[in-house]
Design an enzyme around this catalytic site. Structure first.
Site, mmCIF file in Angstrom:
data_model
loop_
_atom_site.group_PDB
_atom_site.id
_atom_site.type_symbol
_atom_site.label_atom_id
_atom_site.label_comp_id
_atom_site.label_asym_id
_atom_site.label_seq_id
_atom_site.Cartn_x
_atom_site.Cartn_y
_atom_site.Cartn_z
ATOM 1 N N GLY A 1 -3.688 -9.710 -17.726
ATOM 2 C CA GLY A 1 -2.656 -10.364 -16.936
ATOM 3 C C GLY A 1 -3.187 -10.739 -15.568
ATOM 4 N N GLN B 1 -2.951 -12.925 -6.750
ATOM 5 C CA GLN B 1 -4.325 -12.456 -6.975
ATOM 6 C C GLN B 1 -5.348 -13.574 -6.826
ATOM 7 O OE1 GLN B 1 -3.202 -10.287 -10.834
ATOM 8 N NE2 GLN B 1 -4.833 -9.038 -9.985
ATOM 9 N N CYS C 1 -6.596 -3.076 -12.676
ATOM 10 C CA CYS C 1 -6.156 -4.336 -12.083
ATOM 11 C C CYS C 1 -7.388 -5.139 -11.697
ATOM 12 C CB CYS C 1 -5.317 -4.028 -10.840
ATOM 13 S SG CYS C 1 -4.737 -5.497 -9.971
ATOM 14 N N LEU C 2 -7.344 -6.436 -11.936
ATOM 15 C CA LEU C 2 -8.488 -7.289 -11.583
ATOM 16 C C LEU C 2 -8.702 -7.351 -10.073
ATOM 17 C CD1 LEU C 2 -8.017 -10.246 -14.116
ATOM 18 C CD2 LEU C 2 -9.608 -8.315 -14.280
ATOM 19 N N HIS D 1 3.505 -4.453 -14.266
ATOM 20 C CA HIS D 1 2.371 -4.543 -13.339
ATOM 21 C C HIS D 1 2.307 -5.916 -12.668
ATOM 22 C CE1 HIS D 1 -2.042 -3.693 -12.380
ATOM 23 N NE2 HIS D 1 -1.928 -4.981 -12.159
ATOM 24 N N GLU D 2 2.427 -6.973 -13.489
ATOM 25 C CA GLU D 2 2.285 -8.326 -12.933
ATOM 26 C C GLU D 2 3.474 -8.697 -12.057
ATOM 27 O OE1 GLU D 2 -0.562 -9.506 -13.059
ATOM 28 O OE2 GLU D 2 -1.288 -8.224 -14.666
ATOM 29 N N HIS E 1 3.201 -7.393 -8.625
ATOM 30 C CA HIS E 1 2.327 -8.191 -7.750
ATOM 31 C C HIS E 1 3.130 -9.219 -6.954
ATOM 32 C CE1 HIS E 1 -1.870 -7.143 -8.421
ATOM 33 N NE2 HIS E 1 -1.721 -7.160 -9.734
HETATM 34 ZN ZN ZN Z 1 -2.994 -6.346 -11.098
#
Ligand code: ZN
Length: 159
Positions: free
Chosen positions: A46, A51, A91-92, A133-134, A137
Site C-alpha cells: 500500500g 508518502q 511501512c515504505l 494503515h494507509e 497516513h
Molecule cells: Zn505506511
C-alpha cells in the site's frame, strides 16, 4: 512508468492532514499511476499520497502485489470495524523496520473510486490492516505511534 521518491520518517509531510479530493483531474490520474508504479517497485502492499509528498486523500493498495487488481481509494473513510489482529507491520516510509501493531480484523471502508463514484471495500486480515494503515497516513499518522514494544530491523528477522 514513473517512480516518485518515497518520503521517510522525519519528513514533516508525513505528519500533515491531507485535503479531500473534489474532482478527478489529469494531474491526479498521473499521481495515481505513479503511486501504483512506486508501490510495486518498492514491493509494498500500500501507499498513501503523503508518502510521495502530496497532501491529498488518496491511497493505493494491493495485498497480492500482483498488479492485477489494485485498489484505488479517494477520500476513504472507515465506517465499520470488528475483531482484532496483532501482527507485524511495516511501512515504505520507515524502511528496514517493522513492529507489532494491533488492528481490527475486519474493516469496511467507504470511498470514491477512480471514476469518482462511491464504492465500499471490505477487508479482513492483511487487507484490513493495510486499509487502516494507509488511511492513517491521510491524517498524518504513522504505524510507529501504535507499535507495541520496540521497532526492529527487518533484515534480522528474515530467514
Ligand atoms: Zn505506511
Amino acid at each position: 512508468m514513473a517512480l516518485r521518491n518515497i518520503r521517510q520518517i522525519g519528513d514533516s509531510v508525513l505528519n500533515k492532514k491531507c485535503k479531500e479530493i473534489k474532482e478527478m483531474t489529469s494531474r491526479l490520474e498521473v499521481l495515481i499511476e505513479d503511486m501504483l508504479d512506486t508501490m510495486y517497485e518498492a514491493q509494498g502492499v500500500g501507499l498513501a499520497a503523503p508518502q510521495v509528498g502530496v497532501l491529498k486523500r488518496v491511497v493505493v493498495i494491493d495485498v497480492t502485489q500482483e498488479a492485477n487488481h489494485p485498489i484505488v481509494l479517494i477520500n476513504p473513510e472507515i465506517i465499520e470495524t470488528s475483531g482484532e489482529q496483532t501482527g507485524e507491520e511495516g511501512c515504505l516510509s520507515v524502511m528496514g523496520k517493522s513492529g507489532i501493531v494491533t488492528r481490527p480484523d475486519y474493516v469496511k471502508v467507504r470511498a470514491l473510486g477512480k471514476d469518482m463514484k462511491p464504492i465500499e471495500v471490505e477487508g479482513t486480515q492483511l487487507l484490513a490492516r493495510a486499509l487502516c494503515h494507509e488511511i492513517d497516513h491521510l491524517d498524518g499518522h504513522l504505524y510507529v505511534e501504535k507499535v507495541q514494544g520496540e521497532l526492529h530491523d527487518v533484515t534480522e528477522e528474515q530467514e
